[in-house]
Design a protein around this motif. Sequence first.
Motif, PDB file in Angstrom:
ATOM      1  N   ASP A  14      -2.777  -3.567 -28.903  1.00  0.00           N
ATOM      2  CA  ASP A  14      -2.923  -3.827 -30.335  1.00  0.00           C
ATOM      3  C   ASP A  14      -1.536  -3.846 -30.955  1.00  0.00           C
ATOM      4  N   SER A  15      -1.164  -4.970 -31.500  1.00  0.00           N
ATOM      5  CA  SER A  15       0.162  -5.129 -32.081  1.00  0.00           C
ATOM      6  C   SER A  15       0.073  -6.013 -33.305  1.00  0.00           C
ATOM      7  N   SER A  16       0.989  -5.834 -34.210  1.00  0.00           N
ATOM      8  CA  SER A  16       1.035  -6.718 -35.378  1.00  0.00           C
ATOM      9  C   SER A  16       1.525  -8.109 -34.989  1.00  0.00           C
ATOM     10  N   ASN A  17       2.151  -8.232 -33.830  1.00  0.00           N
ATOM     11  CA  ASN A  17       2.605  -9.523 -33.321  1.00  0.00           C
ATOM     12  C   ASN A  17       1.668  -9.929 -32.174  1.00  0.00           C
ATOM     13  N   PRO A  18       0.812 -10.922 -32.365  1.00  0.00           N
ATOM     14  CA  PRO A  18      -0.175 -11.278 -31.345  1.00  0.00           C
ATOM     15  C   PRO A  18       0.412 -11.755 -30.022  1.00  0.00           C
ATOM     16  N   SER A  19       1.691 -12.145 -30.013  1.00  0.00           N
ATOM     17  CA  SER A  19       2.285 -12.552 -28.744  1.00  0.00           C
ATOM     18  C   SER A  19       2.781 -11.361 -27.932  1.00  0.00           C
ATOM     19  N   ASP A  20       2.795 -10.184 -28.533  1.00  0.00           N
ATOM     20  CA  ASP A  20       3.191  -8.966 -27.830  1.00  0.00           C
ATOM     21  C   ASP A  20       1.948  -8.258 -27.331  1.00  0.00           C
ATOM     22  N   SER A  56      -5.881   7.338 -21.501  1.00  0.00           N
ATOM     23  CA  SER A  56      -6.127   8.608 -22.215  1.00  0.00           C
ATOM     24  C   SER A  56      -4.845   9.147 -22.823  1.00  0.00           C
ATOM     25  N   TYR A  57      -3.766   9.129 -22.048  1.00  0.00           N
ATOM     26  CA  TYR A  57      -2.484   9.617 -22.534  1.00  0.00           C
ATOM     27  C   TYR A  57      -1.944   8.743 -23.675  1.00  0.00           C
ATOM     28  N   ALA A  58      -1.988   7.431 -23.494  1.00  0.00           N
ATOM     29  CA  ALA A  58      -1.441   6.511 -24.487  1.00  0.00           C
ATOM     30  C   ALA A  58      -2.210   6.548 -25.802  1.00  0.00           C
ATOM     31  N   SER A  59      -3.481   6.845 -25.753  1.00  0.00           N
ATOM     32  CA  SER A  59      -4.286   6.842 -26.977  1.00  0.00           C
ATOM     33  C   SER A  59      -4.183   8.151 -27.759  1.00  0.00           C
ATOM     34  N   GLU A  60      -3.457   9.134 -27.239  1.00  0.00           N
ATOM     35  CA  GLU A  60      -3.292  10.423 -27.931  1.00  0.00           C
ATOM     36  C   GLU A  60      -2.406  10.326 -29.149  1.00  0.00           C
ATOM     37  N   SER A  61      -1.544   9.332 -29.223  1.00  0.00           N
ATOM     38  CA  SER A  61      -0.591   9.270 -30.344  1.00  0.00           C
ATOM     39  C   SER A  61      -1.195   8.667 -31.576  1.00  0.00           C
TER      40      SER A  61
END
Length: 61
Positions: A14-20, A56-61
């Motif tokens: 999920d990014s504000s830049n759809p190409s990223d 799981s780890y990445a979604s903790e922030s």
Amino acid sequence: MMQDLVWFKSSYSDSSNPSDCVEIATTPAAIHVRDSKHTAGPRLQLSPEAWTDFVSYASES
């Protein structure tokens, strides 16, 4: 084998830049990960358990 992979944008990308974004391809034994901007570049291959731990780890922030 690698050419048979079906790549799609990860629902976790999920990014504000759809190409990223991150693209993934799944097989029973592994989750393959690549950068959508550099599809011929480096790729990661993770076990399903390692992918679950990472998400799981990445979604903790």
